[in-house]
Design a protein around this motif. Sequence first.
Motif, PDB file in Angstrom:
ATOM      1  N   ASP A  29      -3.845  -5.841  -2.266  1.00  0.00           N
ATOM      2  CA  ASP A  29      -2.643  -6.632  -1.949  1.00  0.00           C
ATOM      3  C   ASP A  29      -1.435  -6.183  -2.765  1.00  0.00           C
ATOM      4  O   ASP A  29      -0.303  -6.338  -2.328  1.00  0.00           O
ATOM      5  CB  ASP A  29      -2.815  -8.152  -2.055  1.00  0.00           C
ATOM      6  N   ASP A  30      -1.650  -5.589  -3.965  1.00  0.00           N
ATOM      7  CA  ASP A  30      -0.499  -5.189  -4.780  1.00  0.00           C
ATOM      8  C   ASP A  30       0.321  -4.102  -4.107  1.00  0.00           C
ATOM      9  O   ASP A  30       1.551  -4.085  -4.221  1.00  0.00           O
ATOM     10  CB  ASP A  30      -0.964  -4.722  -6.161  1.00  0.00           C
ATOM     11  N   THR A  32       0.804  -3.759  -0.982  1.00  0.00           N
ATOM     12  CA  THR A  32       1.567  -4.386   0.093  1.00  0.00           C
ATOM     13  C   THR A  32       2.698  -5.236  -0.470  1.00  0.00           C
ATOM     14  O   THR A  32       3.837  -5.169  -0.005  1.00  0.00           O
ATOM     15  CB  THR A  32       0.638  -5.250   0.965  1.00  0.00           C
ATOM     16  N   LEU A  33       2.390  -6.044  -1.477  1.00  0.00           N
ATOM     17  CA  LEU A  33       3.401  -6.919  -2.068  1.00  0.00           C
ATOM     18  C   LEU A  33       4.497  -6.115  -2.761  1.00  0.00           C
ATOM     19  O   LEU A  33       5.677  -6.487  -2.709  1.00  0.00           O
ATOM     20  CB  LEU A  33       2.747  -7.873  -3.066  1.00  0.00           C
ATOM     21  N   ARG A  76     -11.820  -8.960   0.304  1.00  0.00           N
ATOM     22  CA  ARG A  76     -10.557  -8.302  -0.044  1.00  0.00           C
ATOM     23  C   ARG A  76     -10.519  -6.851   0.442  1.00  0.00           C
ATOM     24  O   ARG A  76      -9.440  -6.344   0.794  1.00  0.00           O
ATOM     25  CB  ARG A  76     -10.306  -8.403  -1.543  1.00  0.00           C
ATOM     26  N   GLU A  79      -9.589  -7.262   4.042  1.00  0.00           N
ATOM     27  CA  GLU A  79      -8.172  -7.613   4.134  1.00  0.00           C
ATOM     28  C   GLU A  79      -7.293  -6.384   3.933  1.00  0.00           C
ATOM     29  O   GLU A  79      -6.285  -6.197   4.636  1.00  0.00           O
ATOM     30  CB  GLU A  79      -7.839  -8.688   3.098  1.00  0.00           C
ATOM     31  N   LEU A  80      -7.665  -5.547   2.988  1.00  0.00           N
ATOM     32  CA  LEU A  80      -6.882  -4.343   2.719  1.00  0.00           C
ATOM     33  C   LEU A  80      -6.890  -3.413   3.928  1.00  0.00           C
ATOM     34  O   LEU A  80      -5.854  -2.840   4.286  1.00  0.00           O
ATOM     35  CB  LEU A  80      -7.426  -3.629   1.485  1.00  0.00           C
ATOM     36  N   ALA A  83      -4.519  -4.900   6.526  1.00  0.00           N
ATOM     37  CA  ALA A  83      -3.129  -4.750   6.109  1.00  0.00           C
ATOM     38  C   ALA A  83      -2.680  -3.300   6.231  1.00  0.00           C
ATOM     39  O   ALA A  83      -1.568  -3.015   6.697  1.00  0.00           O
ATOM     40  CB  ALA A  83      -2.949  -5.248   4.676  1.00  0.00           C
ATOM     41  N   ALA A 196       1.083  -8.605   4.539  1.00  0.00           N
ATOM     42  CA  ALA A 196       0.759  -9.485   3.420  1.00  0.00           C
ATOM     43  C   ALA A 196      -0.029 -10.707   3.876  1.00  0.00           C
ATOM     44  O   ALA A 196      -0.896 -11.217   3.140  1.00  0.00           O
ATOM     45  CB  ALA A 196       2.043  -9.914   2.713  1.00  0.00           C
ATOM     46  N   PHE A 199      -3.914 -11.114   3.656  1.00  0.00           N
ATOM     47  CA  PHE A 199      -4.632 -11.454   2.425  1.00  0.00           C
ATOM     48  C   PHE A 199      -4.796 -12.966   2.302  1.00  0.00           C
ATOM     49  O   PHE A 199      -4.313 -13.606   1.367  1.00  0.00           O
ATOM     50  CB  PHE A 199      -3.900 -10.866   1.218  1.00  0.00           C
ATOM     51  N   GLN A 202      -5.927 -14.777  -0.845  1.00  0.00           N
ATOM     52  CA  GLN A 202      -4.969 -14.979  -1.925  1.00  0.00           C
ATOM     53  C   GLN A 202      -3.936 -16.062  -1.607  1.00  0.00           C
ATOM     54  O   GLN A 202      -3.484 -16.775  -2.492  1.00  0.00           O
ATOM     55  CB  GLN A 202      -4.240 -13.666  -2.229  1.00  0.00           C
TER      56      GLN A 202
END
Length: 230
Positions: A29-30, A32-33, A76, A79-80, A83, A196, A199, A202
């Motif tokens: 997620d980092d 993407t964020l 996760r 999810e990755l 994404a 995002a 995820f 999160q």
Amino acid sequence: MREWLSAETLPTLDLGECTRLVVVAPHPDDETLGLGATIAQLSASGIDVQLVSASDGGAARPGAPAPARIRLEAVRRRELRRAAAILGVSSIISLSLPDGQLAEHEHRLTDRLTRLLENVGPGTWCAATWRGDGHPDHEAVGRAADRACRRTGVVLLEYPVWMWHWAIPAEPVVPWSDGFSIALSRWAIARKREAARCFGSQFEPAEGAGPVLPAFVLDRLIAVGEMVFR
């Protein structure tokens, strides 16, 4: 913060010399964020982008028993992948180092990144979380990427994530003089927001607990845009 950055007018990063981008993130997620819109924009323009996740993010809920942690890691990773597909990326490497303990495995991470970068072609850039981001895993990834890039001669970019939640305008510990903004299309920003939302582990409540990341986190990161230190 956004208004202050606009007034400061950071120089715009010239991506013209980047023929390939390796994005290193501490947790799924980092990337993407912190850099999702840039990733989407480069992918759409034909630039090869590879994502490297240092950990699988299993420690996002501290105190969870081992089976729950293993399940969360699998979630996760899925999810990755979802994404990344939205951002136009198919190449993902999961190093599966211990979430929350990356500083203890920093030399191992440095060696893994060095091996990954030593055979890349000319024009390859590496983007990793900023060494001063305020989260120990993020900072460990930044330090490891810096050493790996120095060993291999690859251009290093550092992108902030948590900085946006603690820094104030003109924050003296932030190296603003090394900062570059990234020109982003509305389409790329929309892709970042969509990616995002993959995820859910999160951003959504789970097992009687609130979300790991409050909704304002994504809203703030969308509002400030994307920048790197170089």
